[in-house]
Design an enzyme around this catalytic site. Structure first.
Site, PDB file in Angstrom:
ATOM      1  N   GLY A 162       0.836  -1.157   0.188  1.00  0.00           N
ATOM      2  CA  GLY A 162      -0.031   0.111  -0.111  1.00  0.00           C
ATOM      3  C   GLY A 162       1.064   1.119  -0.021  1.00  0.00           C
ATOM      4  O   GLY A 162       2.155   1.165  -0.255  1.00  0.00           O
ATOM      5  N   ILE A 164       2.271   2.663   2.449  1.00  0.00           N
ATOM      6  CA  ILE A 164       3.477   2.673   3.210  1.00  0.00           C
ATOM      7  C   ILE A 164       4.346   1.622   2.666  1.00  0.00           C
ATOM      8  O   ILE A 164       5.649   1.755   2.613  1.00  0.00           O
ATOM      9  CB  ILE A 164       3.205   2.363   4.581  1.00  0.00           C
ATOM     10  N   ARG A 184      -3.094  -9.014  -1.535  1.00  0.00           N
ATOM     11  CA  ARG A 184      -4.498  -9.995  -1.883  1.00  0.00           C
ATOM     12  C   ARG A 184      -4.325 -10.182  -3.530  1.00  0.00           C
ATOM     13  O   ARG A 184      -4.679 -11.246  -3.796  1.00  0.00           O
ATOM     14  CB  ARG A 184      -5.727  -9.285  -1.388  1.00  0.00           C
ATOM     15  N   ARG A 241       1.392  -4.159  12.315  1.00  0.00           N
ATOM     16  CA  ARG A 241       0.615  -4.606  13.750  1.00  0.00           C
ATOM     17  C   ARG A 241       1.214  -5.702  14.022  1.00  0.00           C
ATOM     18  O   ARG A 241       1.416  -6.853  12.912  1.00  0.00           O
ATOM     19  CB  ARG A 241      -0.804  -4.624  13.374  1.00  0.00           C
ATOM     20  N   GLU A 270       0.955  -5.040  23.188  1.00  0.00           N
ATOM     21  CA  GLU A 270       1.453  -3.669  23.530  1.00  0.00           C
ATOM     22  C   GLU A 270       0.755  -3.383  24.719  1.00  0.00           C
ATOM     23  O   GLU A 270      -0.348  -3.080  24.871  1.00  0.00           O
ATOM     24  CB  GLU A 270       1.566  -2.880  22.364  1.00  0.00           C
ATOM     25  N   HIS A 288       6.790   1.006  19.483  1.00  0.00           N
ATOM     26  CA  HIS A 288       5.847   1.297  18.361  1.00  0.00           C
ATOM     27  C   HIS A 288       5.985   3.029  18.157  1.00  0.00           C
ATOM     28  O   HIS A 288       5.050   3.802  18.519  1.00  0.00           O
ATOM     29  CB  HIS A 288       4.333   1.068  19.048  1.00  0.00           C
TER      30      HIS A 288
HETATM   31  C1  8YV Z   1       0.323   5.784  16.062  1.00  0.00           C
HETATM   32  C2  8YV Z   1       0.177   3.944  14.112  1.00  0.00           C
HETATM   33  O1  8YV Z   1       1.470   5.319  16.705  1.00  0.00           O
HETATM   34  O2  8YV Z   1      -1.005   5.235  12.720  1.00  0.00           O
HETATM   35  C3  8YV Z   1      -0.839   4.043  12.888  1.00  0.00           C
HETATM   36  O3  8YV Z   1      -1.725   3.237  12.397  1.00  0.00           O
HETATM   37  O4  8YV Z   1       0.296   2.789  14.284  1.00  0.00           O
HETATM   38  C4  8YV Z   1       0.971   4.863  14.778  1.00  0.00           C
HETATM   39  O5  8YV Z   1       1.184   5.839  13.740  1.00  0.00           O
HETATM   40  C5  8YV Z   1      -0.726   5.089  16.591  1.00  0.00           C
HETATM   41  O6  8YV Z   1      -1.782   4.779  15.680  1.00  0.00           O
HETATM   42  C6  8YV Z   1      -1.289   6.290  17.553  1.00  0.00           C
HETATM   43  O7  8YV Z   1      -2.288   5.636  18.257  1.00  0.00           O
END
Ligand code: 8YV
Length: 328
Positions: A162, A164, A184, A241, A270, A288
Site C-alpha cells: 500500500g 507505506i 491480496r 501491527r 503492546e 511502536h
Molecule cells: C500511531 C500507528 O502511533 O498510525 C498508526 O496506525 O500505528 C501509529 O502511527 C498510532 O496509531 C497512535 O495511536
C-alpha cells in the site's frame, strides 16, 4: 458548553483512550469534549448519563471503538481516528449503524517508511547491539564486533504494498535491493515482482517487511510456515501491527536460531514484549514509534482535527475509511 437540556441538539465530542496531549487539550478547550472514563464502573455510569449526547468520538489506533461502545452511543455519527491503522475500531458495526470512520493516511507514510528502513539496517548491521557492545566496554576487552549482513543489494519482500509498503520499496530500491511483494491481488501498476502467497514471497527473499494493515483479514498472515520459508538466513521486519505475525512462532524461530533476526516496532499485546527477546542481539525492539516524530505527529493531529471539524460542520469526513450515512 453543552448542558443536559440542549444535549440532543448540540454536537458533543467524546475522547476515547489517551491521545497526544496537545490534541486532548484542544479537544477539551475548543470542543468541550468529554473523556470516557477508564474504570468499568465509572464508564457505565458515564454512558448511562451522557451516551446519547455524543455525536463524534476522537480516538487513536491504540484504543478504537468497539461494537458495544457504539451501541452505548446511539447518536454517534463519526469515529475520528488518530493514526492510519483503525483495526481497533469495529468498522462493520460502524457501517451497520451509519457511523463514519476516518484515519490519518499519507501524512505518516514517510516516517513509517523511514522507520522500516532504519529497522532493516539496524537489524542486519547490528547497530543497536554494537552500540551496547561499546557502552559495556567490550570493544577494548574483546576486540572487534563480529561481522554482520549487508543491506544494499539484498532481496526484500514487502507484505502489503500500500502507501507505506510502496514508500519502503522505493527507499530500498535506492539501496540496490531487489523488491518483490505480496498483496491480496497483483497490482497492475507496480514495477516489483508479485508473489501469490506470503510463503512464496518469504522463500525468495533475505528480508521480509510486514506493511499490511492489521485486523481480522491479516491476522497471523506471517505464520510459522512463512517464517520457515524465510529461513535461518532470513530477517523479519514488522512496522505494521503485531497481529499480522504469529508472535509465538516468531519468538520460537528466533530462540531456536531458525531465523537470522527481527526488527519489530509492533507487538501482539503492546506494551508487553516477550522478555526472552531482550537477550537476543539479532533482534531490534522499538516501542511502536514508527510515526513518532514532532512533524508527523503534528500533521496527524491537524488531519484528525480537520476530520472532526468537517464532520461537525458538514456531516462528512475529509479522509474517510467510510463516510457517515447522510442526513442523520
Ligand atoms: C500511531 C500507528 O502511533 O498510525 C498508526 O496506525 O500505528 C501509529 O502511527 C498510532 O496509531 C497512535 O495511536
Amino acid at each position: 458548553m453543552t448542558t443536559q437540556g440542549d444535549a440532543a441538539q448540540k454536537p458533543t465530542v467524546l475522547q476515547v483512550g489517551p491521545l497526544k496531549p496537545s490534541l486532548a487539550q484542544t479537544l477539551a478547550d475548543d470542543y468541550a469534549a468529554r473523556v470516557l472514563p477508564d474504570s468499568a464502573g465509572e464508564r457505565k455510569a458515564f454512558l448511562a448519563g451522557h451516551g446519547a449526547e455524543i455525536t463524534a468520538v476522537v480516538t487513536s489506533g491504540r484504543t478504537g471503538v468497539d461494537a458495544s461502545l457504539m451501541e452505548a452511543l446511539p447518536n454517534l455519527g463519526a469515529v475520528v481516528n488518530f493514526g492510519v491503522g483503525y483495526d481497533t475500531t469495529d468498522v462493520d458495526a460502524a457501517s451497520a449503524r451509519g457511523v463514519g470512520v476516518s484515519n490519518t493516511p499519507d501524512v505518516l507514510t514517510d516516517c513509517v517508511a523511514d522507520t522500516a528502513v532504519g529497522l532493516v539496517i539496524d537489524t542486519l548491521r547490528h547497530f543497536s547491539a554494537s552500540d551496547r557492545y561499546v557502552r559495556a566496554g567490550r570493544w577494548a576487552v574483546e576486540g572487534n564486533y563480529p561481522l554482520t549482513r549487508q543491506v544494499s543489494n539484498s532481496r526484500v519482500g514487502v507484505i502489503g504494498l500500500g502507501r507505506i509498503g510502496r514508500a519502503i520499496a522505493l527507499r530500498l530500491s535506492a539501496f540496490g535491493c531487489t523488491i518483490s511483494y505480496h498483496n491480496r491481488s497483483e497490482l497492475s501498476d507496480s514495477p516489483y515482482t508479485y508473489a501469490s502467497s506470503p510463503v512464496e514471497l518469504a522463500r525468495g527473499v533475505d528480508v521480509l517487511v510486514v506493511a499490511a494493515a492489521g485486523g481480522d483479514g491479516t491476522r497471523g498472515l506471517v505464520d510459522g510456515e512463512v517464517l520457515d520459508a524465510l529461513g535461518s538466513d532470513g530477517y523479519l521486519i514488522n512496522i505494521a501491527r503485531g497481529s499480522v505475525v504469529d508472535q509465538d512462532a516468531l519468538v520460537s524461530a528466533l530462540v531456536d536460531g531458525r531465523l537470522a533476526g527481527a526488527g519489530l516496532d509492533v507487538f501482539a499485546d503492546e506494551p508487553q514484549v516477550p522478555e526472552v527477546l531482550f537477550g537476543l542481539d539479532n533482534v531490534v525492539l522499538l516501542p511502536h514509534v514508527a510515526s513518532g516524530t514532532v512533524q508527523t505527529r503534528a500533521a496527524m493531529e491537524a488531519l484528525t482535527l480537520q476530520n472532526l471539524d468537517a464532520f461537525l460542520a458538514t456531516g462528512e469526513l475529509v479522509t474517510p475509511v467510510q463516510q457517515p450515512a447522510p442526513a442523520r
